[in-house]
Design an enzyme around this catalytic site. Structure first.
Site, mmCIF file in Angstrom:
data_model
loop_
_atom_site.group_PDB
_atom_site.id
_atom_site.type_symbol
_atom_site.label_atom_id
_atom_site.label_comp_id
_atom_site.label_asym_id
_atom_site.label_seq_id
_atom_site.Cartn_x
_atom_site.Cartn_y
_atom_site.Cartn_z
ATOM 1 N N ARG A 176 -1.797 -4.882 3.173
ATOM 2 C CA ARG A 176 -1.404 -4.156 4.370
ATOM 3 C C ARG A 176 -0.024 -4.535 4.920
ATOM 4 N NH1 ARG A 176 -2.925 -5.234 10.308
ATOM 5 N NH2 ARG A 176 -2.584 -3.219 11.289
ATOM 6 N N HIS A 204 -5.575 -3.835 1.858
ATOM 7 C CA HIS A 204 -6.105 -4.783 2.841
ATOM 8 C C HIS A 204 -6.860 -5.925 2.172
ATOM 9 C CE1 HIS A 204 -4.857 -1.479 5.269
ATOM 10 N NE2 HIS A 204 -5.299 -1.980 6.396
ATOM 11 N N ASP A 261 -8.353 -8.009 12.032
ATOM 12 C CA ASP A 261 -9.724 -7.522 11.831
ATOM 13 C C ASP A 261 -10.705 -8.642 11.493
ATOM 14 O OD1 ASP A 261 -9.262 -4.921 12.479
ATOM 15 O OD2 ASP A 261 -9.172 -4.175 10.424
ATOM 16 N N ARG A 294 0.832 -1.216 0.000
ATOM 17 C CA ARG A 294 0.000 0.000 0.000
ATOM 18 C C ARG A 294 0.865 1.264 0.000
ATOM 19 N NH1 ARG A 294 -2.076 0.528 6.270
ATOM 20 N NH2 ARG A 294 -0.316 -0.547 7.188
ATOM 21 N N GLU A 332 -18.960 4.437 0.254
ATOM 22 C CA GLU A 332 -18.198 3.907 -0.884
ATOM 23 C C GLU A 332 -19.003 3.917 -2.181
ATOM 24 O OE1 GLU A 332 -18.617 2.375 2.054
ATOM 25 O OE2 GLU A 332 -16.627 2.460 2.973
ATOM 26 N N PHE A 343 -14.579 -3.156 0.645
ATOM 27 C CA PHE A 343 -15.461 -2.015 0.397
ATOM 28 C C PHE A 343 -15.259 -1.455 -1.011
ATOM 29 C CE2 PHE A 343 -14.188 -1.546 5.046
ATOM 30 C CZ PHE A 343 -15.067 -2.535 5.443
ATOM 31 N N SER A 387 -4.706 4.445 6.108
ATOM 32 C CA SER A 387 -4.599 3.039 5.730
ATOM 33 C C SER A 387 -4.220 2.873 4.267
ATOM 34 C CB SER A 387 -5.927 2.313 5.977
ATOM 35 O OG SER A 387 -6.211 2.295 7.358
#
Lengths: 282, 318
Positions: B170, B112, B120, B13, B61, B86, B40
């Site tokens: 990530r 991610h 998560d 990322r 989104e 998302f 993020s």
């Protein structure tokens, strides 16, 4: 000053186009199309600064329009062709195989005048906001218009967009809700009550105004001009436009029953008898 | 086999974030949108340097995808940023109608992805996104393997006209591809040549494939490692040439077996050159909480699995 009687005469022809298109292919959505005829005619023949002869996707220094409730494609196609985007004869191909006039509008077949696909509801306000932001980045002072059904605002994405536009001061956008109080399963009040739509958008931060009778050409022209006067002042502009679904054809008016069904031969004749042929049928 | 040096672990990322800033400086058409995940997605530097070309959309989104589609009208090149889940599953219909069907030049950039976002858990660990995106007509699907490649891909997709899904992640992973690489969309990279088995990998699993190939070499097995960073359009030619040379294939990806790279390769082999294939992928299951390494081990997305699959594929050669 707008020549209202001329616009009314165009509207009569557009209504003929609508009922003939859906009759010919025995499918499509006449009700909402008839209800929004004055809006479309006023927009394309009086309000928009646009270049129908030389369609450009980017529309630099032109006003833009997005139809979010894509099922009222008959009125959109009729007005696009009558204002010069493509030959009126092409209305014959509506909803047929290999046509550019798909059931719901699309860019996929490169039909001049269409800049986004719509049909799955609730997406057009976001797209209109994006195009309005693009205009601001390009220092292009023309405006962006969008039209939405009242039933359509049951979609959550509308409220995401409703929140974004005032926050980012998208004040070159004029959205209109076609408030006909009808949706497929019945009255909006019965299916999923919308409450006071104007108050809702006002609370979200929009500059809200009303067109009391969206089937009165003079009121629609006056309303759109009033909306334009509200642009550039830090807020997006929302017009709540009351219309009669099926307006102009007595047996279709005021009911959700003609949302998505075509007239039969006899009903077509009846409808055409109520609508003067002013520009020549395609 | 060819040796690759880890130039120091970095997150993919951050390669995206670095690429964006470079684009900001070199391409005034590039604009970015983020749904409340600036940190993020590593979009902060772009936001700071080009505040007028950055749009915070909040946790919305669907609206972000629609606005991105609209921004292309007027010749902007929008890059959207949020988590992979998302970016795809949540907004599938918006991408389908307003971007893909409408043919809009939107770059959907997703961090991610896969299991390696870790703790998560499954709500955030989408393992179906490659499948969702590759099914859309006209959509280009890219899954990069390290920081350098992600940066290069970010730059490359701005020069390509059409919708793109760019998938990255990530965790910090070995950074081993060249810093100045020319990223060619749709062109697989043969990282190491071999003769006994083709390991066709994408994303974070590419480094694991190199580790596996090294271990296989010590066992006397010659593995070819192919980095398929573009899943759609698939580089049929390079993959087929490798399969014809080695006679069997292992595909490796941080994604469901259904809908992933392995399935695309299977389709290709079935049509052109039937050959044994083993899948290193998640088998019809959601993920869960855990550290990235724990999850990769539990779900069999590691060098050990690739080695076992390679040996199995070789045995199946008749």
């Amino acid at each position: 000053m707008a020549d209202i009687s001329k616009l009314e005469s165009i509207a009569s022809q557009v209504r003929r186009d609508i009922v003939r298109m859906v009759h010919r292919v025995q499918s499509g959505h006449p009700g909402g199309s008839l209800g929004c005829t004055e809006y479309f005619v006023a927009l394309y023949f009086e309000i928009l600064k646009h270049n129908s002869k030389n369609f450009s996707m980017d529309a630099v220094n032109e006003d833009l329009f997005f139809l979010s409730n894509g099922h009222i494609s008959p009125v959109f196609y009729s007005v696009l062709s009558r204002s010069g985007y493509f030959d009126v004869e092409e209305l014959n191909t509506f909803r047929k195989l290999n046509s550019r006039l798909q059931g719901h509008p699309t860019t996929h077949e490169n039909l001049p005048g269409v800049r986004i696909a719509s049909g799955s509801l609730g997406q057009g306000m976001s797209v209109a906001i994006g195009a309005a932001l693009s205009k601001k980045l390009n220092k292009d002072n023309r405006l962006v218009f969008s039209l939405h059904g009242d039933g359509e605002i049951q979609e959550g994405q509308i409220w995401e967009a409703a929140m974004f536009a005032p926050h980012h001061k998208v004040d070159n956008l004029i959205s209109t809700i076609d408030a006909n109080g009808q949706q497929i399963d019945g009255k909006t009040d019965d299916v999923m009550a919308l409450g006071d739509i104007g108050e809702k958008f006002k609370t979200f931060g929009w500059d809200v105004m009303k067109i009391q009778d969206g089937n009165d050409m003079a009121q629609v022209v006056e309303g759109l001009n009033a909306a334009i006067a509200k642009t550039g002042k830090g807020k997006p502009v929302m017009i709540i436009m009351n219309t009669d679904m099926g307006a102009g054809v007595d047996f279709m008016a005021g009911t959700h029953k003609w949302h998505g069904i075509p007239p039969n031969d006899e009903q077509l004749e009846n409808a055409l008898g109520q609508l003067e042929e002013t520009l020549g049928d395609y | 086999m060819k040796e690759y040096l880890d130039q120091g672990a970095k997150d993919t990322r951050s390669g995206f974030g670095a690429g964006l800033v470079e684009l900001g400086r070199n391409n005034p058409k590039v604009v970015t949108l983020c749904a409340d995940l600036i940190g993020s997605l590593k979009m902060g530097d772009f936001q700071k340097e080009f505040p007028d070309r950055f749009f915070q959309v909040g946790i919305a989104e669907a609206n972000m995808i629609g606005i991105a589609a609209g921004l292309t009208i007027g010749d902007k090149i929008p890059f959207t940023g949020t988590f992979a889940n998302f970016s795809t599953g949540r907004v599938y219909d918006q991408i389908r109608q307003s971007v893909a069907y409408s043919g809009k030049n939107v770059k959907i950039c997703a961090s991610h992805s896969g299991l390696t976002l870790g703790e998560d858990g499954a709500t955030h660990q989408i393992l179906e996104d490659i499948g969702l995106m590759k099914m859309l007509p006209g959509m280009t699907v890219i899954n990069t393997c390290d920081y350098n490649q992600t940066k290069a891909a970010t730059l490359a997709i701005a020069d390509y006209e059409g919708p793109v899904y760019l998938r990255f992640g990530r965790p910090k992973v070995p950074n081993f591809t060249p810093v100045d690489q020319n990223f060619e969309i749709g062109k697989a990279v043969v990282l190491s040549e071999g003769t006994d088995v083709s390991i066709i990998a994408t994303g974070h699993l590419v480094w694991k494939a190199l580790e596996a190939a090294k271990a296989l070499e010590e066992k006397g097995i010659s593995a070819e490692v192919v980095n398929v960073h573009t899943i759609k359009p698939l580089d049929d030619k390079t993959i087929l040439a490798s399969a014809k040379k080695t006679g069997c294939v292992v595909t490796a990806e941080e994604h469901q077996a259904y809908g992933g790279l392995g399935e695309s390769v299977s389709g290709l082999l079935a049509r052109e050159f039937p050959a044994p294939q083993e899948y290193v992928a998640v088998m019809d299951s959601f993920g869960e909480s855990g550290t990235p390494e724990q999850l990769l081990e539990k779900y069999g997305l590691n060098a050990a699995s690739i080695i076992a699959s390679a040996e199995k594929a070789i045995k199946r050669k008749s």
